[in-house]
Design a protein around this motif. Structure first.
Motif, PDB file in Angstrom:
ATOM      1  N   TYR A  31       5.383  -5.116   3.320  1.00 29.97           N
ATOM      2  CA  TYR A  31       5.649  -4.075   4.174  1.00 29.97           C
ATOM      3  C   TYR A  31       6.164  -2.708   3.063  1.00 29.97           C
ATOM      4  CZ  TYR A  31       6.579  -7.164   8.063  1.00 29.97           C
ATOM      5  OH  TYR A  31       6.405  -7.814   9.227  1.00 29.97           O
ATOM      6  N   LYS A  32       5.758  -1.644   3.841  1.00 26.08           N
ATOM      7  CA  LYS A  32       6.349  -0.377   2.981  1.00 26.08           C
ATOM      8  C   LYS A  32       7.843  -0.524   2.813  1.00 26.08           C
ATOM      9  CE  LYS A  32       7.765   3.832   5.485  1.00 26.08           C
ATOM     10  NZ  LYS A  32       7.678   4.464   6.690  1.00 26.08           N
ATOM     11  N   LEU A  75       5.779   3.765   0.583  1.00 27.59           N
ATOM     12  CA  LEU A  75       4.704   4.161   1.739  1.00 27.59           C
ATOM     13  C   LEU A  75       3.775   3.149   2.033  1.00 27.59           C
ATOM     14  CD1 LEU A  75       3.416   7.818   0.266  1.00 27.59           C
ATOM     15  CD2 LEU A  75       4.826   7.526   2.270  1.00 27.59           C
ATOM     16  N   ALA A  76       3.291   2.973   3.168  1.00 25.51           N
ATOM     17  CA  ALA A  76       2.277   2.254   3.920  1.00 25.51           C
ATOM     18  C   ALA A  76       0.973   2.524   3.184  1.00 25.51           C
ATOM     19  CB  ALA A  76       2.506   1.884   5.216  1.00 25.51           C
ATOM     20  N   TYR A 134      -0.014   6.018  -5.360  1.00 26.64           N
ATOM     21  CA  TYR A 134      -0.524   5.498  -3.928  1.00 26.64           C
ATOM     22  C   TYR A 134      -1.870   6.118  -3.705  1.00 26.64           C
ATOM     23  CZ  TYR A 134      -0.301   6.041   0.877  1.00 26.64           C
ATOM     24  OH  TYR A 134      -0.412   5.814   2.596  1.00 26.64           O
ATOM     25  N   THR A 178       0.447  -2.453   1.404  1.00 24.47           N
ATOM     26  CA  THR A 178       1.705  -2.119   2.190  1.00 24.47           C
ATOM     27  C   THR A 178       1.340  -2.057   3.521  1.00 24.47           C
ATOM     28  OG1 THR A 178       2.228  -0.236   1.577  1.00 24.47           O
ATOM     29  CG2 THR A 178       3.271  -1.877   0.262  1.00 24.47           C
ATOM     30  N   GLU A 208       3.190  -0.944   7.969  1.00 27.61           N
ATOM     31  CA  GLU A 208       4.479  -0.734   8.616  1.00 27.61           C
ATOM     32  C   GLU A 208       4.516  -1.938   9.496  1.00 27.61           C
ATOM     33  OE1 GLU A 208       6.160   2.554   8.868  1.00 27.61           O
ATOM     34  OE2 GLU A 208       4.607   3.905   8.212  1.00 27.61           O
TER      35      GLU A 208
END
Lengths: 250, 134
Positions: A153-154, A211-212, A178, A246, A248
């Motif tokens: 996950y984020k 962040l996702a 990222y 990752t 959400e």
């Protein structure tokens, strides 16, 4: 301001961003047979700025699963403008953990007077198999995950061990970026684009991914080999790179 | 206290062990693999094939978590019961072009019967013609 000055400034600005070898699959987890065909994209870029460099045909690209390496022969050259990148397709037929890797042709970076060779990998879990994600492939420079590198996950933390020639590498800078491929996020300043962590005595590092999306971790080591170009020996920056996804909560 | 410890342990076990089912077609058969993770197959687990809401076949997985059943319908559900609240149900669509008809059809039987009669008549007819010529 003359053109030369502007070009020099742009070159310096560009080289300030971190280079990353990219190996991205269609998805880091597969639950459904309709998603079993993976498209793996190989690029050389600045992931946050989404700026590409030209990538020659990789020396080797393949998959490591169930303790065995298989090299791909179906690489397809693609282009974004004049810049080359590559793709492979691979059909996952069995439950398993699949580590896709690429060892590129070294890239000469004139701004740094060095060759860059980022050996990149990413891990895909198919049908909940769940074992083998922490197995080293045996690449010259490699990040071996201590955190399961999928189903994240984020906000999760990622921990890995940097290995160089089969041994944990201490005191190595790991650059983190990222993959801002849609350009949706903006950094408040240049220092925020590339994050850095350093490995401890056991070669370990950790980073929380805020962040996702896809995150690249590049452990940068000066290689023990040099490359001769135009009669001059140049150092090689070897990178052990891993890409981690990752998501959400739904 | 002991009860709660065992209860909590059981809950943890149940959370960590999610049952997975993978199925693929091999000609006329569907191969089913059921496991909690790579080194933990679902051994001796009940497997049911459900088509149109009815169980049409059932079997148990072997020690490797594998089961193999003949395909009897083009679309069906595979339900694996690993007990202790571990169940998994997946949908499966068979590629019927890869499934050879293994049960003889009535039309096949009639055709074979007529062919056999024709061969018998032909043999005896030939013998009769040879005998008359002599």
């Amino acid at each position: 301001m003359n053109k030369t000055l502007i070009s020099a400034m742009l070159l310096c600005a560009t080289s300030a961003f971190a280079h990353f070898g990219v190996a991205l699959p269609s998805n880091s987890t597969i639950d459904d047979q309709s998603n079993a065909t993976q498209k793996i994209v190989y690029k050389f870029n600045h992931p946050f700025e989404n700026e590409m460099m030209d990538m020659q045909k990789p020396k080797v690209a393949g998959v490591f699963t169930a303790g065995k390496k298989q090299n791909f022969t179906n690489l397809v050259e693609k282009k974004e403008g004049e810049l080359r990148y590559h793709e492979a397709t691979y059909e996952i037929k069995e439950p398993g953990v699949y580590q896709f890797f690429v060892d590129p042709a070294p890239y000469f970076e004139p701004a740094e007077d060095t060759f860059i060779r980022h050996i990149s990998k990413t891990v895909v879990n198919a049908y909940g198999f769940g074992e083998g994600w922490d197995e080293p492939i045996g690449l010259k420079a490699e990040i071996v995950p201590l955190t399961r590198p999928y189903g994240l996950y984020k906000g999760n933390i990622f921990t890995g061990v940097v290995m160089y020639k089969g041994e944990p590498a201490k005191g190595v800078i790991v650059e983190v970026e990222y993959y801002n491929d849609k350009g949706k996020v903006k950094a408040p300043g240049e220092d925020f684009i590339t994050q850095e962590v350093k490995t401890n005595e056991r070669g370990e590092f950790s980073f929380v991914m805020p962040l996702a999306g896809w995150w690249g971790f590049a452990a940068l080591i000066e290689d023990d080999e040099t490359i001769k170009k135009d009669g001059k020996e140049y150092p090689v920056e070897i990178g052990g790179v891993i890409w981690v996804e990752t998501k959400e909560y739904k | 206290m002991k009860f709660w410890l065992v209860f909590v342990l059981f809950l943890n076990f149940a959370d960590a062990h999610v049952l997975k089912v993978f199925a693929r077609q091999d000609g006329n058969f569907v191969e089913i693999k059921s496991y909690f993770n790579a080194s933990s197959p679902c051994k001796g687990c009940e497997v049911s094939i459900i088509a149109d809401g009815k169980v049409i076949q059932s079997t148990k997985t072997d020690d490797k978590g594998m089961a193999r059943l003949e395909i009897k319908a083009d679309k069906f559900e595979i339900f694996v019961d690993g007990s202790l609240a571990h169940e998994k149900r997946i949908n499966f669509v068979a590629d019927m072009s890869n499934v050879a008809a293994d049960e003889p059809q009535e039309s096949d039987f009639i055709l074979k019967f007529i062919s056999s009669l024709a061969i018998i008549f032909a043999v005896f007819g030939a013998l009769y013609i040879i005998k008359r010529r002599r």
